[in-house]
Design an enzyme around this catalytic site. Sequence first.
Site, PDB file in Angstrom:
ATOM      1  N   LYS A   7      15.115  -2.909  26.244  1.00 50.91           N
ATOM      2  CA  LYS A   7      13.950  -2.224  26.811  1.00 50.91           C
ATOM      3  C   LYS A   7      14.324  -1.243  27.909  1.00 50.91           C
ATOM      4  O   LYS A   7      13.661  -0.214  28.091  1.00 50.91           O
ATOM      5  CB  LYS A   7      12.948  -3.260  27.335  1.00 50.91           C
ATOM      6  CG  LYS A   7      12.431  -4.220  26.264  1.00 50.91           C
ATOM      7  CD  LYS A   7      11.721  -3.493  25.142  1.00 50.91           C
ATOM      8  CE  LYS A   7      11.088  -4.449  24.141  1.00 50.91           C
ATOM      9  NZ  LYS A   7      12.057  -5.146  23.295  1.00 50.91           N
ATOM     10  N   ARG A  12      11.051  -1.669  12.864  1.00 46.65           N
ATOM     11  CA  ARG A  12      10.858  -2.425  11.622  1.00 46.65           C
ATOM     12  C   ARG A  12       9.457  -2.160  11.087  1.00 46.65           C
ATOM     13  O   ARG A  12       8.653  -1.456  11.716  1.00 46.65           O
ATOM     14  CB  ARG A  12      11.000  -3.916  11.891  1.00 46.65           C
ATOM     15  CG  ARG A  12      10.074  -4.398  13.016  1.00 46.65           C
ATOM     16  CD  ARG A  12      10.036  -5.895  13.146  1.00 46.65           C
ATOM     17  NE  ARG A  12       9.382  -6.338  14.361  1.00 46.65           N
ATOM     18  CZ  ARG A  12       8.072  -6.401  14.549  1.00 46.65           C
ATOM     19  NH1 ARG A  12       7.248  -6.011  13.579  1.00 46.65           N
ATOM     20  NH2 ARG A  12       7.558  -6.839  15.683  1.00 46.65           N
ATOM     21  N   GLU A  55       8.198  -3.661  35.531  1.00 42.25           N
ATOM     22  CA  GLU A  55       7.314  -2.508  35.371  1.00 42.25           C
ATOM     23  C   GLU A  55       6.034  -2.757  36.154  1.00 42.25           C
ATOM     24  O   GLU A  55       5.611  -3.906  36.319  1.00 42.25           O
ATOM     25  CB  GLU A  55       6.947  -2.293  33.900  1.00 42.25           C
ATOM     26  CG  GLU A  55       8.057  -1.745  33.045  1.00 42.25           C
ATOM     27  CD  GLU A  55       7.612  -1.521  31.613  1.00 42.25           C
ATOM     28  OE1 GLU A  55       8.168  -0.627  30.972  1.00 42.25           O
ATOM     29  OE2 GLU A  55       6.702  -2.235  31.144  1.00 42.25           O
TER      30      GLU A  55
END
Length: 472
Positions: free
Chosen positions: A115, A291, A199
């Site tokens: 990430k 995906r 975050e």
Amino acid sequence: MIKKILIANRGEIAVRIIRACAEAGITSVAVYADADRHALHVKKADEAYNIGPESVAGYLNAHRIVNLAVATGCDALHPGYGFLSENPLLAEICESRHVRFIGPSAKVIHMMGDKVAAREAMQAADIPVTPGSDGNLDSLDAALELADSIGYPVMLKATSGGGGRGIRRCNSRADLIKSYDRVLSEATKAFGSADVFMEKCIDQPRHIEVQILADSHGNAIHLYERDCSIQRRHQKLIEIAPSPQLDETQRQWLGETAVRAALAVGYQNAGTVEFLQDRDGQFYFMEMNTRLQVEHTITETITGIDIVQEQFRIADGQPLSCRQAEIQRRGYAMELRINAEDPKNDFLPSYGRITRYFAPGGPGVRTDAAIYSGYQIPPYYDSMCAKLTVWALTWEELLNRASRALQDTGVYGVKTTIPYYLEILKVPEFRAGTFDTSFVEKHPELTDYKTSRPTRELTAVITAALSAHLGM
């Protein structure tokens, strides 16, 4: 051309890929653990092979699965979603054994699965990300200092996380102190890495994602967005395409931005770029799923594009079958994940035998399932047993059709989320299309429902049949 595909997955997504193989004239190969010996994907595939007694570990053994693909003459492998689908090791092994991996490269999977690396790549492409740490946090003190700087609430996230795991919201310094070691532990256990980052928490956001396709010829397109805001504990329950909450300007910006994100990292195959929208309408990049998504069905429904077939084409080195200007979207679609859970009992999994199952029909109704009457739902896997996808020309028609289709669906022998979804469809806030990710938490009363109409009807039918049989 790809001639034979091993499907490294189980359940409804394996059945979905097998159907796509059948339509493309491709031989399908299923794998199954002992617990899945009687699973529908085993019955549907052209060939099926046992991968051992381990209920989960067998599906996670990349070397064993690729060896089987080679031994059975497969020239490609589709990972589905979950399990190894976002593990770069599987893509690497496929490449080394000359089996085409139906997905992006191992390098891209690794980058977007990290990430922090994904945030850095998006920042380099001038795509907005939420304020947060520059890289991984190296200590609790560093986390506390950053949180004081950007302001609470904040989100602690596992760098290699996904699927709603390894995430903690911290509303204060006390929360952060209490959660820091816990998130490190969760990250290590779930993902094998203790790396975490921080975050700024976007409070009560909308969760909007964009489906993209990109080939090896430099072409990249988007198939519009999906609204995934109806979720519980970061797990999606209902998805809608397109979002009833966006205007055309926002929709165009999101699509173009998602394509730019894909091109920036050299992405190939199907993927999803996920965003959070705050109360002021600002969008922030959240993550990229490398995906096929569970909810790809609603995108297929509004565009007519078979995403799995496009995955085959891209893996085969062919260009996309259409250009951006050729893609038309029509109406609205909704996917409802029918989970074997008891909403009245804190959504406790309800595994067991399906005593009777029948799927709904009628215009604009699609069902993707891996269950059948007499099927025993094993306790080792995700609780989702079917997906109901409904389409209509207008939002109001969609709501009414979704309610009808849910009432037409029969899953007996286990508890399911069907009656819970019927309650959601009644809520004025949902019907007005003004919901966000806090919807489920705001409406705990929705689990206090009465027995659904289909259950009452089936009970009446059974009672009448027994009465006739016993001469009552």
